[in-house]
Design a protein around this motif. Structure first.
Motif, PDB file in Angstrom:
ATOM      1  N   CYS A 101     120.257  71.300  26.524  1.00  0.00           N
ATOM      2  CA  CYS A 101     119.488  70.045  26.442  1.00  0.00           C
ATOM      3  C   CYS A 101     119.030  69.891  24.993  1.00  0.00           C
ATOM      4  O   CYS A 101     119.613  70.502  24.088  1.00  0.00           O
ATOM      5  CB  CYS A 101     118.330  70.030  27.438  1.00  0.00           C
ATOM      6  SG  CYS A 101     117.080  71.310  27.180  1.00  0.00           S
ATOM      7  N   LEU A 102     117.997  69.100  24.761  1.00  0.00           N
ATOM      8  CA  LEU A 102     117.544  68.878  23.382  1.00  0.00           C
ATOM      9  C   LEU A 102     116.664  70.040  22.897  1.00  0.00           C
ATOM     10  O   LEU A 102     116.956  70.687  21.890  1.00  0.00           O
ATOM     11  CB  LEU A 102     116.788  67.542  23.306  1.00  0.00           C
ATOM     12  CG  LEU A 102     116.121  67.196  21.980  1.00  0.00           C
ATOM     13  CD1 LEU A 102     117.151  67.062  20.858  1.00  0.00           C
ATOM     14  CD2 LEU A 102     115.329  65.899  22.107  1.00  0.00           C
ATOM     15  N   GLY A 103     115.569  70.306  23.609  1.00  0.00           N
ATOM     16  CA  GLY A 103     114.584  71.276  23.122  1.00  0.00           C
ATOM     17  C   GLY A 103     114.730  72.686  23.662  1.00  0.00           C
ATOM     18  O   GLY A 103     114.135  73.623  23.129  1.00  0.00           O
ATOM     19  N   ASN A 104     115.499  72.846  24.747  1.00  0.00           N
ATOM     20  CA  ASN A 104     115.635  74.138  25.453  1.00  0.00           C
ATOM     21  C   ASN A 104     114.288  74.648  25.965  1.00  0.00           C
ATOM     22  O   ASN A 104     114.044  75.849  26.026  1.00  0.00           O
ATOM     23  CB  ASN A 104     116.322  75.206  24.569  1.00  0.00           C
ATOM     24  CG  ASN A 104     116.782  76.453  25.322  1.00  0.00           C
ATOM     25  OD1 ASN A 104     116.826  77.544  24.763  1.00  0.00           O
ATOM     26  ND2 ASN A 104     117.126  76.317  26.574  1.00  0.00           N
ATOM     27  N   ILE A 105     113.398  73.702  26.335  1.00  0.00           N
ATOM     28  CA  ILE A 105     112.140  74.142  26.958  1.00  0.00           C
ATOM     29  C   ILE A 105     111.883  73.467  28.315  1.00  0.00           C
ATOM     30  O   ILE A 105     110.976  73.886  29.029  1.00  0.00           O
ATOM     31  CB  ILE A 105     110.909  73.927  26.042  1.00  0.00           C
ATOM     32  CG1 ILE A 105     110.802  72.477  25.585  1.00  0.00           C
ATOM     33  CG2 ILE A 105     110.933  74.900  24.866  1.00  0.00           C
ATOM     34  CD1 ILE A 105     109.452  72.161  24.928  1.00  0.00           C
ATOM     35  N   CYS A 106     112.643  72.433  28.662  1.00  0.00           N
ATOM     36  CA  CYS A 106     112.422  71.768  29.968  1.00  0.00           C
ATOM     37  C   CYS A 106     113.667  71.852  30.847  1.00  0.00           C
ATOM     38  O   CYS A 106     113.735  72.666  31.777  1.00  0.00           O
ATOM     39  CB  CYS A 106     112.018  70.307  29.785  1.00  0.00           C
ATOM     40  SG  CYS A 106     110.468  70.087  28.864  1.00  0.00           S
ATOM     41  N   ARG A 107     114.673  70.998  30.571  1.00  0.00           N
ATOM     42  CA  ARG A 107     115.801  70.879  31.507  1.00  0.00           C
ATOM     43  C   ARG A 107     116.731  72.076  31.510  1.00  0.00           C
ATOM     44  O   ARG A 107     117.057  72.622  32.572  1.00  0.00           O
ATOM     45  CB  ARG A 107     116.613  69.607  31.181  1.00  0.00           C
ATOM     46  CG  ARG A 107     115.849  68.332  31.439  1.00  0.00           C
ATOM     47  CD  ARG A 107     116.496  67.142  30.774  1.00  0.00           C
ATOM     48  NE  ARG A 107     116.399  67.209  29.315  1.00  0.00           N
ATOM     49  CZ  ARG A 107     116.944  66.360  28.483  1.00  0.00           C
ATOM     50  NH1 ARG A 107     117.663  65.361  28.956  1.00  0.00           N
ATOM     51  NH2 ARG A 107     116.789  66.490  27.180  1.00  0.00           N
ATOM     52  N   TYR A 156     113.526  72.700  17.304  1.00  0.00           N
ATOM     53  CA  TYR A 156     112.057  72.586  17.354  1.00  0.00           C
ATOM     54  C   TYR A 156     111.381  73.735  18.085  1.00  0.00           C
ATOM     55  O   TYR A 156     110.250  74.087  17.776  1.00  0.00           O
ATOM     56  CB  TYR A 156     111.586  71.327  18.100  1.00  0.00           C
ATOM     57  CG  TYR A 156     112.358  70.056  17.932  1.00  0.00           C
ATOM     58  CD1 TYR A 156     112.718  69.583  16.676  1.00  0.00           C
ATOM     59  CD2 TYR A 156     112.679  69.284  19.058  1.00  0.00           C
ATOM     60  CE1 TYR A 156     113.394  68.376  16.556  1.00  0.00           C
ATOM     61  CE2 TYR A 156     113.355  68.075  18.926  1.00  0.00           C
ATOM     62  CZ  TYR A 156     113.717  67.639  17.680  1.00  0.00           C
ATOM     63  OH  TYR A 156     114.379  66.453  17.570  1.00  0.00           O
ATOM     64  N   HIS A 157     112.038  74.286  19.098  1.00  0.00           N
ATOM     65  CA  HIS A 157     111.337  75.226  19.981  1.00  0.00           C
ATOM     66  C   HIS A 157     112.008  76.603  20.034  1.00  0.00           C
ATOM     67  O   HIS A 157     111.930  77.296  21.045  1.00  0.00           O
ATOM     68  CB  HIS A 157     111.211  74.637  21.386  1.00  0.00           C
ATOM     69  CG  HIS A 157     110.472  73.346  21.405  1.00  0.00           C
ATOM     70  ND1 HIS A 157     109.102  73.262  21.243  1.00  0.00           N
ATOM     71  CD2 HIS A 157     110.909  72.062  21.503  1.00  0.00           C
ATOM     72  CE1 HIS A 157     108.730  71.994  21.266  1.00  0.00           C
ATOM     73  NE2 HIS A 157     109.804  71.246  21.409  1.00  0.00           N
ATOM     74  N   ASP A 160     114.999  63.255  30.638  1.00  0.00           N
ATOM     75  CA  ASP A 160     114.117  64.151  29.892  1.00  0.00           C
ATOM     76  C   ASP A 160     112.677  63.966  30.407  1.00  0.00           C
ATOM     77  O   ASP A 160     112.127  62.871  30.276  1.00  0.00           O
ATOM     78  CB  ASP A 160     114.219  63.771  28.408  1.00  0.00           C
ATOM     79  CG  ASP A 160     113.404  64.680  27.522  1.00  0.00           C
ATOM     80  OD1 ASP A 160     112.665  65.524  28.059  1.00  0.00           O
ATOM     81  OD2 ASP A 160     113.520  64.537  26.296  1.00  0.00           O
ATOM     82  N   PRO A 161     112.053  65.008  30.973  1.00  0.00           N
ATOM     83  CA  PRO A 161     110.707  64.836  31.534  1.00  0.00           C
ATOM     84  C   PRO A 161     109.598  65.070  30.513  1.00  0.00           C
ATOM     85  O   PRO A 161     108.414  64.949  30.839  1.00  0.00           O
ATOM     86  CB  PRO A 161     110.658  65.937  32.607  1.00  0.00           C
ATOM     87  CG  PRO A 161     111.477  67.052  32.009  1.00  0.00           C
ATOM     88  CD  PRO A 161     112.568  66.378  31.196  1.00  0.00           C
ATOM     89  N   TYR A 162     109.953  65.411  29.261  1.00  0.00           N
ATOM     90  CA  TYR A 162     108.974  65.907  28.281  1.00  0.00           C
ATOM     91  C   TYR A 162     107.768  64.981  28.120  1.00  0.00           C
ATOM     92  O   TYR A 162     106.633  65.448  28.026  1.00  0.00           O
ATOM     93  CB  TYR A 162     109.671  66.100  26.928  1.00  0.00           C
ATOM     94  CG  TYR A 162     108.843  66.815  25.890  1.00  0.00           C
ATOM     95  CD1 TYR A 162     108.466  68.148  26.059  1.00  0.00           C
ATOM     96  CD2 TYR A 162     108.450  66.160  24.720  1.00  0.00           C
ATOM     97  CE1 TYR A 162     107.722  68.807  25.092  1.00  0.00           C
ATOM     98  CE2 TYR A 162     107.712  66.832  23.743  1.00  0.00           C
ATOM     99  CZ  TYR A 162     107.348  68.139  23.937  1.00  0.00           C
ATOM    100  OH  TYR A 162     106.612  68.791  22.976  1.00  0.00           O
ATOM    101  N   TYR A 163     108.003  63.661  28.073  1.00  0.00           N
ATOM    102  CA  TYR A 163     106.888  62.718  27.916  1.00  0.00           C
ATOM    103  C   TYR A 163     106.443  62.138  29.258  1.00  0.00           C
ATOM    104  O   TYR A 163     105.721  61.154  29.301  1.00  0.00           O
ATOM    105  CB  TYR A 163     107.275  61.598  26.938  1.00  0.00           C
ATOM    106  CG  TYR A 163     107.514  62.120  25.536  1.00  0.00           C
ATOM    107  CD1 TYR A 163     106.431  62.523  24.742  1.00  0.00           C
ATOM    108  CD2 TYR A 163     108.792  62.264  25.030  1.00  0.00           C
ATOM    109  CE1 TYR A 163     106.639  63.043  23.468  1.00  0.00           C
ATOM    110  CE2 TYR A 163     109.011  62.772  23.751  1.00  0.00           C
ATOM    111  CZ  TYR A 163     107.928  63.154  22.978  1.00  0.00           C
ATOM    112  OH  TYR A 163     108.139  63.672  21.726  1.00  0.00           O
TER     113      TYR A 163
HETATM  114  P1  4NP Z   1     114.258  69.298  26.926  1.00  0.00           P
HETATM  115  O1  4NP Z   1     112.979  68.369  26.677  1.00  0.00           O
HETATM  116  O2  4NP Z   1     115.337  68.763  26.011  1.00  0.00           O
HETATM  117  O3  4NP Z   1     114.575  69.059  28.378  1.00  0.00           O
HETATM  118  O4  4NP Z   1     113.851  70.701  26.618  1.00  0.00           O
HETATM  119  C1  4NP Z   1     112.422  68.161  25.420  1.00  0.00           C
HETATM  120  C2  4NP Z   1     111.614  69.120  24.863  1.00  0.00           C
HETATM  121  C3  4NP Z   1     111.014  68.899  23.633  1.00  0.00           C
HETATM  122  C4  4NP Z   1     111.249  67.713  22.962  1.00  0.00           C
HETATM  123  C5  4NP Z   1     112.081  66.766  23.518  1.00  0.00           C
HETATM  124  C6  4NP Z   1     112.665  66.986  24.751  1.00  0.00           C
HETATM  125  N1  4NP Z   1     110.622  67.478  21.719  1.00  0.00           N
HETATM  126  O5  4NP Z   1     110.782  66.380  21.174  1.00  0.00           O
HETATM  127  O6  4NP Z   1     109.940  68.385  21.193  1.00  0.00           O
END
Ligand code: 4NP
Length: 156
Positions: free
Chosen positions: A7-13, A42-43, A123-126
């Protein structure tokens, strides 16, 4: 079988997709390898988002020990299949591919179950806790069907 969830951040999905697939293959006594990565940096080194950890805990899938890392070109050789959660992840991964073999390994997670649907794991981040729960259930369904499909493909 070596599977990478991206995914984008590797912290949620993708860590949730990794945790779910790990649990399923362990229950099925398969010796597959599963990992996850983010296209962004970022993470790197971070634990998954606490809302995703809590949601996993609520429904029986532990991901608290996972740590974020960034997708890299070596991953094309280390994995047999690379699943992108959304189209942006998909094109970011493909932009690093150099050979036909590498291109062929990259798929949208949804398309593996619903070919050419081009649907995305949101993306559930927000979002809210309800968004995290709906992503959990979506990933639970998709990883279950993908595990079954990969077992069938292997034994065919
Ligand atoms: P993920 O979610 O790609 O499912 O891990 C996100 C986590 C962090 C960010 C965006 C999406 N971010 O912008 O920091």
């Amino acid at each position: 079988m070596r599977i990478l969830m991206v995914c984008l951040g590797n912290i949620c999905r993708s860590p949730m997709a990794e945790g779910l697939m790990r649990r399923k293959i362990s229950e099925a006594k398969l010796d597959w390898i599963v990992d996850s990565a983010g296209t962004a940096n970022y993470h790197v080194g971070s634990s998954p988002d606490h809302r995703m950890i809590e949601t996993g805990h609520k429904f029986g899938t532990s991901i608290h020990a996972l740590k974020g890392r960034q997708f890299c070109v070596d991953d094309f050789d280390k994995f047999d299949v690379i699943y992108a959660m959304d189209k942006s992840n998909f094109s970011n991964i493909l932009s690093l591919a150099q050979t036909e073999t590498q291109f062929a390994k990259v798929r949208l997670l949804f398309d593996e179950v619903f070919p050419k649907s081009s649907k995305e794991v949101p993306d559930p981040y927000y979002g809210t806790m309800a968004d995290f729960e709906s992503v959990y259930h979506l990933l639970d369904d998709l990883t279950e069907q993908i595990k079954n499909k990969l077992i069938n493909d292997k034994t065919r």
